[in-house]
Design an enzyme around this catalytic site. Structure first.
Site, PDB file in Angstrom:
ATOM      1  CE  LYS A 186      66.734  11.867  54.579  1.00  0.00           C
ATOM      2  NZ  LYS A 186      67.943  12.295  55.316  1.00  0.00           N
ATOM      3  CD  GLU A 262      56.898  20.196  64.362  1.00  0.00           C
ATOM      4  OE1 GLU A 262      58.048  19.893  64.729  1.00  0.00           O
ATOM      5  OE2 GLU A 262      55.890  19.941  65.038  1.00  0.00           O
ATOM      6  CB  CYS A 296      63.469  25.794  64.637  1.00  0.00           C
ATOM      7  SG  CYS A 296      62.472  24.984  65.894  1.00  0.00           S
ATOM      8  CD  GLU A 398      65.967  29.109  59.991  1.00  0.00           C
ATOM      9  OE1 GLU A 398      66.013  28.473  58.917  1.00  0.00           O
ATOM     10  OE2 GLU A 398      65.398  28.687  61.005  1.00  0.00           O
TER      11      GLU A 398
END
Ligand code: NAD
Ligand code: 6OD
Length: 495
Positions: A186, A262, A296, A398
């Protein structure tokens, strides 16, 4: 003339699932909007629970069929055929990535699509050349021969994010197939197009039905979550936000499924006074603003040794102000939009918070004005702050946008402590010309990767992943082979 213009290929406007070798439509769809100008690009199937079941069942059937018995060399041949198929439609894939994300076209060519191809070729070569373990053992029971075989896990669920859509999707699909698994994958609901083109490639090269299945849709209480909760999924490999990783961990707990995560990052760049100054400025410019900060691995925290602090801030400000924000279809654009208006609102909320937290805004901090259709897009200005304490939310959370905070430091020990004082542990970069310092500092940084005088340079055989909230497990090279296979030791009495 801008070569960018060629990236306006005709792309599908209805994105369907690909299950058991067939494209499957549904009445239930959602809109995929361009982050460049807000227009609707396509309607995308919102997969229901029944279709998730159908995809998993197709993968299970394929897994129990001939695919499981292919030799590594035969699987490697399939992976090369997939890579050839992407290569043959290179510019279509570029167009898909650019349309869904608004990223600069050269980036889509050089990074996203090139890596999509490299992911399949790398794991093809690794599986072709892999060798096993073998031990001869003398025991009281006789002479024994131990050898280790690798078996596929079965059906692997792949869930990927929007920021590097094809790169991250294929980074997981390729090794999963290489090790003999079948896949239900997905992509992010924000970036469904390149995965659909990949399904077309799978169909066109005649990959056996059910080996690769694509389901579209959202995550929470939708296709993503149902995939993670499905009892017949043998492992989940996920890239995305840390809080989603935590939700998935809970979802797979009952089934004790293998997971590889991750996740997010709040990465640091450290610039020592002995660094090659221009290279460090250029490097931090890239590490903070590539893909509009939506990688990232981007550095949102920059630490600069005090003697060069003011000069560095001035130089980075000057370079940042040369970035051209706007439509990728215009010549010279370096910086595209945020992925969506929702994500732009999140980034803008941090721009406001930074001011409340006491930041000095060195550049940026707002929304660019275009006087064209891009005013409907999700753009923000590349932004630099100074003056925040290490515990400010803008320095610890973040943000995932084109923004960095620059702080001075005075010693090696101090900067190592400050870099490591983070809930995340994904990546860091160090800029220095002192070799001893580089080797002394790098191993002290608590992240999965440390670059020295470089950023986002990848050898796909190396372990990739993060510590703490940035995830667990490593993928890449033999680490992917380990995750995507089950080892059996066979112990034979030979004498
Ligand atoms: P996200 O977690 O919101 O979504 C990622 C995927 O998970 C999407 O496909 C989404 O539909 C699905 N999902 C969401 N909720 C789910 C649930 N409850 N169950 C199952 N699936 C669910 O992440 P995003 O916003 O797409 O991506 C940005 C994030 O990804 C950032 O935090 C970034 O740091 C991280 N990221 C990490 C890496 C890495 O290698 N460490 C790489 C790229 C991005
Ligand atoms: O290079 C890779 O393999 C990888 N997984 C990169 C992740 C980038 C994050 O946005």
């Amino acid at each position: 003339m801008n070569s960018n213009v060629s990236a306006r290929a005709t792309l599908p406007t209805r994105l369907r699932n690909f299950i058991d070798g067939e494209f499957v439509d549904s009445d239930h769809t959602f809109a995929n909007h361009s982050p460049i100008d807000g227009r609707e690009l396509s309607r995308v199937v919102e997969t229901d629970a029944e279709a998730v079941n159908a995809a998993v069942e197709a993968a299970q059937r394929a897994q129990q069929g001939p695919w499981r018995r292919l030799s590594p060399v035969q699987r490697a041949d399939w992976l090369h055929r997939i890579a050839d198929g992407i290569e043959a439609r290179f510019e279509d894939f570029v167009a898909a990535e650019v349309a869904d994300t608004g990223r600069p076209i050269e980036q889509a060519r050089r990074l996203d699509v090139a890596r999509g191809i490299a992911n399949f070729r790398t794991f093809a070569d690794l599986v072709r050349t892999a060798h096993g373990e073998f031990f001869e053992t003398s025991t009281a029971d006789g002479e024994m021969l131990n050898y280790v075989t690798r078996k596929p896990l079965g059906v692997v669920g792949v869930i990927s994010p929007w920021n590097l859509p094809l790169l991250l999707f294929t980074w997981k699909v390729a090794p999963a197939l290489a090790m003999g698994n079948c896949v239900v994958a997905k992509p992010s609901e924000e970036t469904p197009t390149s995965a659909t083109l990949l399904a077309e490639v799978m169909r066109d090269i005649g990959l056996p039905p059910g080996v690769f299945n694509l389901i579209h849709g959202h995550g929470s209480n939708a296709a993503g979550e149902w995939l993670t909760r499905h009892p017949d999924i043998d492992a989940i490999t996920f890239t995305g936000e840390s809080k989603t990783g935590s939700a998935i961990m809970k979802a797979v707990a009952d089934g004790v499924k293998n997971v590889s995560f991750e996740l997010g990052g709040k990465n640091a760049a450290v610039v020592f006074a002995d660094a090659d100054f221009d290279a460090a400025v250029e490097g931090v410019l890239r590490s903070s603003f590539t893909n509009a900060g939506q990688v990232c691995l981007c550095s949102e925290r920059v630490y600069v040794e005090r003697p060069i602090f003011d000069r560095f801030v001035a130089a980075l400000k000057e370079k940042t102000e040369t970035l051209k924000v706007g439509s990728p279809y215009e010549a010279g654009t370096t910086t595209g939009p945020m992925i969506s208006n929702g994500h732009r609102d999140k980034v803008l909320s941090y721009f406001q918070l930074a001011v409340k937290e006491g930041a000095t805004v060195i550049t940026g901090g707002g929304i660019p004005k275009f006087d064209n259709e891009c005013d409907n897009g999700a753009f923000v200005q590349p932004t630099i702050w100074t003056g925040l304490p290490d515990d400010a939310r803008c320095v610890t959370e973040e943000i995932f946008g084109p923004v960095c905070h620059i702080a001075p430091f005075d010693s090696e020990d101090e900067v190592v402590l400050r870099v490591n004082d983070s809930a995340y542990g994904l990546a860091a970069s160090i800029w220095t010309t002192n070799l001893s310092r580089a080797h002394r500092v790098a191993p002290q940084i608590a992240t999965g990767i440390v670059w020295v005088n470089a950023w986002f340079v990848r050898d796909l055989r190396t372990p990739f992943g993060g510590a703490k909230l940035s995830g667990f497990g490593r993928e890449g090279g033999r680490h992917s082979m380990d995750f995507y296979s089950e080892l059996t030791n066979i112990c034979v009495k030979v004498a």
